[in-house]
Design a protein around this motif. Structure first.
Motif, mmCIF file in Angstrom:
data_model
loop_
_atom_site.group_PDB
_atom_site.id
_atom_site.type_symbol
_atom_site.label_atom_id
_atom_site.label_comp_id
_atom_site.label_asym_id
_atom_site.label_seq_id
_atom_site.Cartn_x
_atom_site.Cartn_y
_atom_site.Cartn_z
ATOM 1 N N ALA A 1 47.764 41.434 47.154
ATOM 2 C CA ALA A 1 46.915 41.774 47.628
ATOM 3 C C ALA A 1 45.547 41.658 46.908
ATOM 4 O O ALA A 1 44.447 41.611 47.480
ATOM 5 C CB ALA A 1 47.062 43.513 47.488
ATOM 6 N N LEU A 2 45.521 41.561 45.875
ATOM 7 C CA LEU A 2 44.439 41.015 45.138
ATOM 8 C C LEU A 2 43.690 39.776 45.323
ATOM 9 O O LEU A 2 42.585 39.499 45.543
ATOM 10 C CB LEU A 2 44.820 40.625 43.520
ATOM 11 C CG LEU A 2 43.669 40.178 42.665
ATOM 12 C CD1 LEU A 2 42.643 41.123 42.532
ATOM 13 C CD2 LEU A 2 44.243 39.691 41.306
ATOM 14 N N GLN A 3 44.580 38.906 45.960
ATOM 15 C CA GLN A 3 44.009 37.480 46.321
ATOM 16 C C GLN A 3 43.120 37.872 47.930
ATOM 17 O O GLN A 3 42.117 37.235 48.006
ATOM 18 C CB GLN A 3 45.076 36.671 46.987
ATOM 19 C CG GLN A 3 45.795 36.299 45.744
ATOM 20 C CD GLN A 3 45.447 35.838 44.603
ATOM 21 O OE1 GLN A 3 44.596 34.818 44.559
ATOM 22 N NE2 GLN A 3 45.755 36.677 43.202
ATOM 23 N N ILE A 4 43.384 38.830 48.707
ATOM 24 C CA ILE A 4 42.626 39.341 49.640
ATOM 25 C C ILE A 4 41.220 39.823 49.155
ATOM 26 O O ILE A 4 40.152 39.394 49.728
ATOM 27 C CB ILE A 4 43.267 40.383 50.503
ATOM 28 C CG1 ILE A 4 44.517 40.049 51.033
ATOM 29 C CG2 ILE A 4 42.362 40.824 51.791
ATOM 30 C CD1 ILE A 4 44.723 38.792 51.942
ATOM 31 N N TYR A 5 41.275 40.425 48.114
ATOM 32 C CA TYR A 5 39.981 40.874 47.614
ATOM 33 C C TYR A 5 39.200 39.788 46.865
ATOM 34 O O TYR A 5 37.955 39.676 46.992
ATOM 35 C CB TYR A 5 40.326 41.804 46.349
ATOM 36 C CG TYR A 5 39.113 42.084 45.419
ATOM 37 C CD1 TYR A 5 38.145 43.009 45.958
ATOM 38 C CD2 TYR A 5 38.930 41.581 44.132
ATOM 39 C CE1 TYR A 5 36.940 43.448 44.957
ATOM 40 C CE2 TYR A 5 37.821 41.678 43.213
ATOM 41 C CZ TYR A 5 37.018 42.404 43.975
ATOM 42 O OH TYR A 5 35.987 43.050 43.036
ATOM 43 N N TYR A 6 40.110 38.675 46.407
ATOM 44 C CA TYR A 6 39.314 37.527 45.922
ATOM 45 C C TYR A 6 38.599 36.604 47.013
ATOM 46 O O TYR A 6 37.441 36.198 46.764
ATOM 47 C CB TYR A 6 40.256 36.568 45.262
ATOM 48 C CG TYR A 6 40.601 36.784 43.813
ATOM 49 C CD1 TYR A 6 39.844 38.051 42.943
ATOM 50 C CD2 TYR A 6 41.774 36.278 43.131
ATOM 51 C CE1 TYR A 6 40.306 38.005 41.659
ATOM 52 C CE2 TYR A 6 42.160 36.562 41.974
ATOM 53 C CZ TYR A 6 41.308 37.453 41.156
ATOM 54 O OH TYR A 6 41.648 37.832 39.849
ATOM 55 N N LEU A 7 39.312 36.657 47.988
ATOM 56 C CA LEU A 7 38.623 35.876 49.427
ATOM 57 C C LEU A 7 37.232 36.606 49.604
ATOM 58 O O LEU A 7 36.284 35.821 49.790
ATOM 59 C CB LEU A 7 39.357 35.950 50.606
ATOM 60 C CG LEU A 7 41.009 35.302 50.549
ATOM 61 C CD1 LEU A 7 41.778 35.508 51.745
ATOM 62 C CD2 LEU A 7 40.566 33.921 50.309
ATOM 63 N N ALA A 8 37.252 38.009 49.641
ATOM 64 C CA ALA A 8 35.893 38.690 49.949
ATOM 65 C C ALA A 8 34.921 38.494 48.784
ATOM 66 O O ALA A 8 33.755 38.300 48.995
ATOM 67 C CB ALA A 8 36.153 40.081 50.171
ATOM 68 N N MET A 9 35.411 38.313 47.612
ATOM 69 C CA MET A 9 34.506 38.204 46.382
ATOM 70 C C MET A 9 34.035 36.635 46.338
ATOM 71 O O MET A 9 33.051 36.693 45.890
ATOM 72 C CB MET A 9 35.159 38.624 45.121
ATOM 73 C CG MET A 9 35.269 40.203 45.093
ATOM 74 S SD MET A 9 33.793 41.117 44.895
ATOM 75 C CE MET A 9 32.996 40.397 43.710
ATOM 76 N N ALA A 10 34.605 35.874 46.953
ATOM 77 C CA ALA A 10 34.169 34.471 46.746
ATOM 78 C C ALA A 10 33.113 34.669 47.766
ATOM 79 O O ALA A 10 32.296 33.772 47.439
ATOM 80 C CB ALA A 10 35.378 33.569 47.258
ATOM 81 N N VAL A 11 33.227 35.214 49.008
ATOM 82 C CA VAL A 11 32.053 35.018 49.836
ATOM 83 C C VAL A 11 30.865 36.017 49.244
ATOM 84 O O VAL A 11 29.843 35.549 49.051
ATOM 85 C CB VAL A 11 32.422 35.738 51.197
ATOM 86 C CG1 VAL A 11 31.256 35.990 52.210
ATOM 87 C CG2 VAL A 11 33.616 34.959 51.788
ATOM 88 N N TYR A 12 31.098 37.047 48.609
ATOM 89 C CA TYR A 12 30.008 37.869 47.966
ATOM 90 C C TYR A 12 29.440 37.139 46.738
ATOM 91 O O TYR A 12 28.193 37.066 46.764
ATOM 92 C CB TYR A 12 30.771 39.171 47.568
ATOM 93 C CG TYR A 12 29.770 39.970 46.694
ATOM 94 C CD1 TYR A 12 28.764 40.902 47.116
ATOM 95 C CD2 TYR A 12 29.672 39.918 45.292
ATOM 96 C CE1 TYR A 12 27.675 41.421 46.583
ATOM 97 C CE2 TYR A 12 28.903 40.825 44.694
ATOM 98 C CZ TYR A 12 27.998 41.593 45.376
ATOM 99 O OH TYR A 12 26.984 42.355 44.784
ATOM 100 N N GLY A 13 30.228 36.623 46.024
ATOM 101 C CA GLY A 13 29.601 35.747 44.844
ATOM 102 C C GLY A 13 28.800 34.688 45.432
ATOM 103 O O GLY A 13 27.850 34.524 44.877
#
Length: 207
Positions: free
Chosen positions: A67-79
């Motif tokens: 589930a964390l990787q889903i968050y990472y995907l969003a944070m990669a875009v945000y970052g």
């Protein structure tokens, strides 16, 4: 004996890995090295690596990590958006620090989230190592946000989180990923000092 055990561990990691895990590890390492240099392309490497890890972690019952990787995907875009939006502008996103009070609140919240989700996973799912899985997941959620916002202490957080993750991945026989996180623990120390040197050179910075 130590050298023999180390060699055996490396061979075991090679035999156990998949090509997908190898690609994810290479890209994850690229992300860290590029982030140390404040290079915006680190977020491209992060996006692809985490896309692969979504499936790898799910396959070995690390549900929170998946589930964390889903968050990472969003944070990669945000970052990427944060770094690009503030790049070479009057509102440049500078490396900065959080107060001790803020860190205290963050760790209080981290402990609460770890206990809550760990208990739920233990009672309701077949998740492996639910409390450790929860700790590394929620810790990574917070620390990834710190990277996107260029908070200096993110590197110190990663030392603890990555160190705990090593045991988690060894237990799930993701040996190559475990080796990657051992390397991460070393690299984040260099990352801290590299960002700290930049931080001290910034105008209007309290040393």
């Amino acid at each position: 004996m130590v050298e023999k055990n180390l060699s055996a561990a490396v061979i075991e990691a090679y035999q156990a890995m998949s090509w997908w895990e190898l690609l994810a590890v290479v890209l994850a390492l690229a992300y860290l090295l590029l982030a140390m240099k404040e290079h915006i392309s680190c977020w491209y490497a992060a996006f692809i690596s985490t896309s692969i890890y979504v499936f790898l972690f799910w396959d070995v019952n690390l549900l929170m990590e998946s589930a964390l990787q889903i968050y990472y995907l969003a944070m990669a875009v945000y970052g990427w958006w944060q770094w690009r939006h503030h790049q070479n502008s009057a509102q440049d996103l500078a490396i900065h620090r959080w107060s001790l009070k803020t860190h205290g609140l963050v760790w209080f919240a981290l402990c609460g989230l770890t206990l809550g989700s760990g208990y739920w996973l233990q009672q309701s799912t077949q998740a492996a190592l639910p409390y450790l899985d929860s700790f590394t997941t929620w810790g990574a959620v917070i620390t990834t946000y710190m990277v996107a916002r260029k908070v200096l202490e993110n590197w110190l957080y990663w030392i603890i989180i990555d160190g705990a993750s090593v045991y988690l991945y060894i237990d799930r026989e993701l040996y190559l990923t475990a080796i990657l996180f051992v390397l991460y623990v070393v690299l984040v120390v260099f990352g801290f000092f590299q960002w700290y040197a930049i931080y001290k050179q910034q105008p209007n910075t309290v040393k």
